[in-house]
Design a protein around this motif. Structure first.
Motif, PDB file in Angstrom:
ATOM      1  N   ALA A 115       0.947  -1.156  -0.093  1.00  0.00           N
ATOM      2  CA  ALA A 115       0.073  -0.177  -0.042  1.00  0.00           C
ATOM      3  C   ALA A 115       0.831   1.207  -0.102  1.00  0.00           C
ATOM      4  CB  ALA A 115      -1.189   0.129   1.218  1.00  0.00           C
ATOM      5  N   GLY A 116       2.072   1.174   0.547  1.00  0.00           N
ATOM      6  CA  GLY A 116       2.871   2.348   0.360  1.00  0.00           C
ATOM      7  C   GLY A 116       3.884   2.379  -0.943  1.00  0.00           C
ATOM      8  N   CYS A 117       3.717   1.656  -2.031  1.00  0.00           N
ATOM      9  CA  CYS A 117       4.285   1.727  -3.135  1.00  0.00           C
ATOM     10  C   CYS A 117       3.589   2.744  -4.321  1.00  0.00           C
ATOM     11  CB  CYS A 117       4.464   0.395  -3.426  1.00  0.00           C
ATOM     12  SG  CYS A 117       5.294   0.088  -5.203  1.00  0.00           S
ATOM     13  N   PRO A 118       4.424   3.366  -4.691  1.00  0.00           N
ATOM     14  CA  PRO A 118       3.702   4.355  -5.979  1.00  0.00           C
ATOM     15  C   PRO A 118       3.556   3.369  -7.091  1.00  0.00           C
ATOM     16  CG  PRO A 118       5.888   4.929  -5.448  1.00  0.00           C
ATOM     17  CD  PRO A 118       5.543   3.983  -4.444  1.00  0.00           C
ATOM     18  N   ARG A 119       4.167   2.351  -7.187  1.00  0.00           N
ATOM     19  CA  ARG A 119       4.036   1.588  -8.669  1.00  0.00           C
ATOM     20  C   ARG A 119       2.835   0.385  -8.264  1.00  0.00           C
ATOM     21  NH1 ARG A 119      10.027   1.453  -8.946  1.00  0.00           N
ATOM     22  NH2 ARG A 119      10.746   2.914 -10.708  1.00  0.00           N
ATOM     23  N   VAL A 120       2.106   0.405  -7.108  1.00  0.00           N
ATOM     24  CA  VAL A 120       1.121  -0.477  -6.982  1.00  0.00           C
ATOM     25  C   VAL A 120      -0.521   0.515  -7.073  1.00  0.00           C
ATOM     26  CG1 VAL A 120      -0.049  -2.115  -5.149  1.00  0.00           C
ATOM     27  CG2 VAL A 120       2.286  -1.751  -5.607  1.00  0.00           C
ATOM     28  N   ASP A 121      -1.260  -0.246  -8.002  1.00  0.00           N
ATOM     29  CA  ASP A 121      -2.473   0.394  -7.962  1.00  0.00           C
ATOM     30  C   ASP A 121      -3.349  -0.307  -6.903  1.00  0.00           C
ATOM     31  OD1 ASP A 121      -5.233   0.831  -8.474  1.00  0.00           O
ATOM     32  OD2 ASP A 121      -5.280   0.255 -10.714  1.00  0.00           O
ATOM     33  N   LEU A 122      -3.648   0.581  -6.193  1.00  0.00           N
ATOM     34  CA  LEU A 122      -4.274   0.146  -4.683  1.00  0.00           C
ATOM     35  C   LEU A 122      -5.585  -0.446  -4.981  1.00  0.00           C
ATOM     36  CD1 LEU A 122      -3.246   3.053  -2.140  1.00  0.00           C
ATOM     37  CD2 LEU A 122      -2.058   0.713  -2.748  1.00  0.00           C
ATOM     38  N   GLY A 123      -6.370  -0.250  -5.786  1.00  0.00           N
ATOM     39  CA  GLY A 123      -7.621  -0.617  -6.310  1.00  0.00           C
ATOM     40  C   GLY A 123      -7.596  -2.055  -6.961  1.00  0.00           C
ATOM     41  N   ARG A 124      -6.203  -2.481  -7.090  1.00  0.00           N
ATOM     42  CA  ARG A 124      -6.205  -3.826  -7.854  1.00  0.00           C
ATOM     43  C   ARG A 124      -5.115  -4.593  -7.158  1.00  0.00           C
ATOM     44  NH1 ARG A 124      -5.884  -2.486 -14.254  1.00  0.00           N
ATOM     45  NH2 ARG A 124      -4.567  -0.952 -13.450  1.00  0.00           N
ATOM     46  N   ILE A 125      -5.269  -4.973  -6.047  1.00  0.00           N
ATOM     47  CA  ILE A 125      -4.283  -5.810  -5.301  1.00  0.00           C
ATOM     48  C   ILE A 125      -5.132  -7.105  -5.247  1.00  0.00           C
ATOM     49  CG2 ILE A 125      -3.062  -6.485  -3.344  1.00  0.00           C
ATOM     50  CD1 ILE A 125      -2.891  -3.277  -2.820  1.00  0.00           C
ATOM     51  N   ALA A 126      -4.616  -8.222  -5.578  1.00  0.00           N
ATOM     52  CA  ALA A 126      -4.994  -9.491  -5.407  1.00  0.00           C
ATOM     53  C   ALA A 126      -3.959 -10.448  -4.568  1.00  0.00           C
ATOM     54  CB  ALA A 126      -5.289 -10.283  -6.814  1.00  0.00           C
ATOM     55  N   VAL A 127      -4.532 -11.596  -4.040  1.00  0.00           N
ATOM     56  CA  VAL A 127      -3.707 -12.629  -3.389  1.00  0.00           C
ATOM     57  C   VAL A 127      -4.044 -13.978  -4.038  1.00  0.00           C
ATOM     58  CG1 VAL A 127      -5.411 -12.782  -1.701  1.00  0.00           C
ATOM     59  CG2 VAL A 127      -3.166 -13.488  -1.221  1.00  0.00           C
ATOM     60  N   LEU A 128      -2.739 -14.634  -4.162  1.00  0.00           N
ATOM     61  CA  LEU A 128      -2.869 -16.009  -4.607  1.00  0.00           C
ATOM     62  C   LEU A 128      -2.022 -16.844  -3.459  1.00  0.00           C
ATOM     63  CD1 LEU A 128      -3.144 -18.433  -6.472  1.00  0.00           C
ATOM     64  CD2 LEU A 128      -1.242 -17.430  -7.584  1.00  0.00           C
ATOM     65  N   GLY A 129      -2.478 -17.847  -2.934  1.00  0.00           N
ATOM     66  CA  GLY A 129      -1.842 -18.597  -1.968  1.00  0.00           C
ATOM     67  C   GLY A 129      -2.037 -20.101  -2.333  1.00  0.00           C
ATOM     68  N   HIS A 130      -0.968 -20.831  -2.140  1.00  0.00           N
ATOM     69  CA  HIS A 130      -0.787 -22.123  -2.279  1.00  0.00           C
ATOM     70  C   HIS A 130      -0.724 -22.910  -1.059  1.00  0.00           C
ATOM     71  CE1 HIS A 130       2.188 -25.694  -3.199  1.00  0.00           C
ATOM     72  NE2 HIS A 130       0.851 -25.873  -3.596  1.00  0.00           N
ATOM     73  N   SER A 131      -1.383 -23.861  -1.016  1.00  0.00           N
ATOM     74  CA  SER A 131      -1.678 -24.879   0.284  1.00  0.00           C
ATOM     75  C   SER A 131      -1.565 -24.203   1.430  1.00  0.00           C
ATOM     76  CB  SER A 131      -0.054 -25.478   0.388  1.00  0.00           C
ATOM     77  OG  SER A 131       0.049 -26.523   1.234  1.00  0.00           O
ATOM     78  N   LEU A 132      -0.756 -24.136   2.380  1.00  0.00           N
ATOM     79  CA  LEU A 132      -1.091 -23.356   3.683  1.00  0.00           C
ATOM     80  C   LEU A 132      -1.187 -21.630   3.278  1.00  0.00           C
ATOM     81  CD1 LEU A 132      -1.000 -23.487   7.013  1.00  0.00           C
ATOM     82  CD2 LEU A 132       1.363 -22.419   6.561  1.00  0.00           C
TER      83      LEU A 132
END
Length: 252
Positions: A96-113
């Motif tokens: 969230a503190g990164c100027p190169r990240v679009d804060l409206g388009r953050i996704a998460v992908l988790g494997h296993s645990l």
């Protein structure tokens, strides 16, 4: 700190979680404008870190962050299953503190645990606008019933935890967290559940439970013959993830 100079597409990063220094690798897509970003969560101990997915995502116009929970792969602190969702939230804070990240388009992908962590964190974290899991357990306590020797061979020799500590953590996490309830709380945000039919660590029946609890916002895919790490189905997994992100959510 975030670099503002031109980048070469990959950089090492560190950030804090409850006073512990966590280590990670950030993959940056071309350009300087804010871009959609995926937080990639590995499992336990995290032999498969999904760096191939990070490269595919970068080529598709997405940043991605792969980081290590406290107590594993060089990150500071003792390993504790119960603290992993807090580490995930700390990673979101960092992005969230990164100027190169679009804060409206953050996704998460988790494997296993990491899939479990993605679900239980995203249920209470609205900044994660889309959730994808592969090989994820619906009921963590029902997955591992192993001897201390096997726990050490498969898990704790890579972690800052003893087999006895790990078994105790598993019991506490099984009592205090509910991935099924979390899956039901993701909607109306999109959820992707991918599972291999030959997964010997997390039976595919658990993925079907996640699908059934998640409801209409969930896309469910079984990959025939895929094992827990999708070892022989990596290209298919990457196609699924990238295609879903492009077509179902956070489209560029």
């Amino acid at each position: 700190m975030w670099a503002t100079e031109p980048h070469e597409g990959i950089t090492g990063v560190t950030f804090d979680s409850d006073g512990h220094r966590l280590l990670g690798v950030l993959y940056l897509t071309r350009g300087e404008e804010p871009a959609p970003t995926v937080l990639l969560l590995h499992g336990c101990p995290g032999l498969e870190k999904n760096l191939d997915l990070a490269v595919r995502l970068r080529e598709a116009g997405w940043n991605s962050l792969v980081f290590h929970y406290r107590g594993c792969w060089g990150s500071a602190g003792r390993y504790d299953l119960l603290s992993i969702p807090r580490d995930v939230t700390a990673a979101v804070d960092y992005l969230a503190g990164c100027p190169r990240v679009d804060l409206g388009r953050i996704a998460v992908l988790g494997h296993s645990l990491g899939g479990w962590a993605a679900l239980v964190t995203a249920a209470a974290e609205p900044r994660l606008r889309a959730v994808a899991v592969c090989g994820a357990p619906a009921r963590l306590g029902a997955v591992l019933r192993l001897s201390p020797a096997v726990i050490d061979a498969e898990f704790t020799r890579f972690l800052a935890a003893t087999p006895e500590e790990f078994a105790g953590q598993m019991a506490v996490v099984a009592e205090r967290t509910d991935a099924l309830a979390a899956a039901g709380a993701i909607g109306p945000r999109p959820l992707l559940v991918v599972h291999g039919t030959a997964d010997r660590w997390v039976p595919v029946a658990q993925a079907r439970e996640l699908r059934d609890r998640a409801g209409s916002s969930c896309r469910y895919v079984e990959v025939e013959g895929a094992d827990h790490a999708f070892s022989w189905h990596r290209a298919e997994l990457a196609d699924l993830v990238v295609g879903w992100l492009r077509g179902e959510c956070c489209a560029t």
